[in-house]
Design an enzyme around this catalytic site. Structure first.
Site, PDB file in Angstrom:
ATOM      1  N   GLY A   1      -1.730 -11.374  -9.869  1.00 20.85           N
ATOM      2  CA  GLY A   1      -2.723 -10.803  -8.980  1.00 20.85           C
ATOM      3  C   GLY A   1      -2.279  -9.444  -8.468  1.00 20.85           C
ATOM      4  O   GLY A   1      -1.103  -9.079  -8.520  1.00 20.85           O
ATOM      5  N   CYS A   2      -3.235  -8.685  -7.946  1.00 24.28           N
ATOM      6  CA  CYS A   2      -2.940  -7.324  -7.494  1.00 24.28           C
ATOM      7  C   CYS A   2      -2.051  -7.318  -6.250  1.00 24.28           C
ATOM      8  O   CYS A   2      -1.043  -6.604  -6.199  1.00 24.28           O
ATOM      9  CB  CYS A   2      -4.235  -6.559  -7.254  1.00 24.28           C
ATOM     10  SG  CYS A   2      -5.418  -7.384  -6.161  1.00 24.28           S
TER      11      CYS A   2
END
Length: 328
Positions: free
Chosen positions: A142-143
């Protein structure tokens, strides 16, 4: 090498097409969409006009012909594709969350039953390069966990508590309109959300455990009135004090061979459009503040996915990713 992008209408899909267009050996031959099948890619992604002549298609999994497939589909949708693609000999990089976490944690965090779980390497190359190299399937991080983990990793084993405070651009919410991302609600505002319950916290805790850290971990995200970027401030509370020279040496040694990590004052403007993570660290003894900046759509999504593909397939790690940020 032929590339398929499954779910190519979103921001991550557009970035995959843009970046892969600069790759020495990759060609995007398939960009899928159920919603706009038959539409030219450049009609959805106008920045790609003159860059690609592709139109969106909607093939079945059995009809996809490619060497590598990127899954840029919503969370909980990736699991329906992975095994079928792998059984056909297609390497897969999954940008959804479906295989990032252990099954029981995924099901608790995302509130769904995983219908086809198996373990996959977690695609954060700066920490797991050898686990990624040569593999056929990678779960792209995920970012928020990407920026947070890179900020804290060098000191994780020395910490009692780590508090992540992140500010993200609106593109992190995807391209579906909502009241949260509606311009009048975002402009001139910095807004916290999911202050103790964001799903990415599970990934952050998982990575700290893999770093043999026993630190408590907390995370609060905020929405910025900008398109791109994540700025993460990690407050790292140490068991024993370290001075500025010590922490700088630890960070510089830790990342000395990492071409995408730059030790410099972080700014989301300086990394925009690039795969770089800029970070800096400052100590006041038992509290160290580490700040990182990434582009959420590149190092936080599509760029890192290509970095993983390069490791999987034996290309130079920066192939397709060697561009500087877009500044100003």
């Amino acid at each position: 090498m032929d590339i398929a992008i499954i779910g190519a209408t979103g921001y991550a899909g557009g970035e995959l097409i843009r970046l892969l267009g600069m790759h020495s050996a990759a060609e995007v031959v398939c960009a899928t969409s159920r919603r706009v099948e038959g539409t030219r890619v450049s009609a959805v992604h106008p920045q790609l006009n003159g860059f690609t002549d592709l139109s969106f298609t909607n093939p079945s999994v059995d009809e996809i012909e490619a060497d590598v497939a990127f899954l840029a589909v919503p969370h909980t949708a990736g699991m329906q594709y992975v095994r079928a693609l792998l059984e056909r000999g297609i390497r897969v990089v999954d940008l959804s969350a479906d295989y990032r976490l252990p099954q029981e944690i995924f099901e608790k965090v995302y509130g769904v039953t995983h219908t086809d779980y198996f373990a996959a390497p977690y695609g954060l190359p700066e920490l797991h390069r050898e686990e990624i190299r040569g593999k056929h399937f990678i779960a792209n991080p995920g970012c928020f966990p990407t920026g947070a983990t890179l900020a804290a990793a060098p000191l994780a084993a020395f910490a009692d508590t780590i508090i992540y405070d992140s500010k993200s651009g609106v593109s992190g919410a995807g391209d579906n309109p909502s009241a949260t991302t509606h311009f009048p609600n975002v402009a001139d505002a910095i807004t916290p959300y999911k202050m103790t319950t964001h799903r990415h916290l599970a990934e952050m805790k998982m990575e700290l455990e893999r770093l043999h850290a026993k630190a408590a971990c907390y995370f609060t995200p905020h929405l910025l009135p900008v398109n791109r970027g994540i700025l993460t401030t990690a407050h790292i509370l140490l068991r024993d004090p370290l001075n500025q020279d010590q922490v700088e040496r630890i960070y510089k040694d830790y990342y000395k061979d990492e071409s995408f990590v730059r030790y410099q004052k972080p700014s989301i403007a300086a990394v925009r459009g690039s795969n770089f993570c800029d970070l800096i660290v400052e100590s006041e003894g038992k509290r160290v503040v580490a700040v990182s900046a990434i582009d959420n759509l590149v190092k936080g999504a599509s760029g890192q996915a290509i970095q993983n593909m390069n490791l999987m397939c034996g290309f130079k790690e920066n192939d397709g990713l060697a561009s500087a940020g877009l500044f100003p």
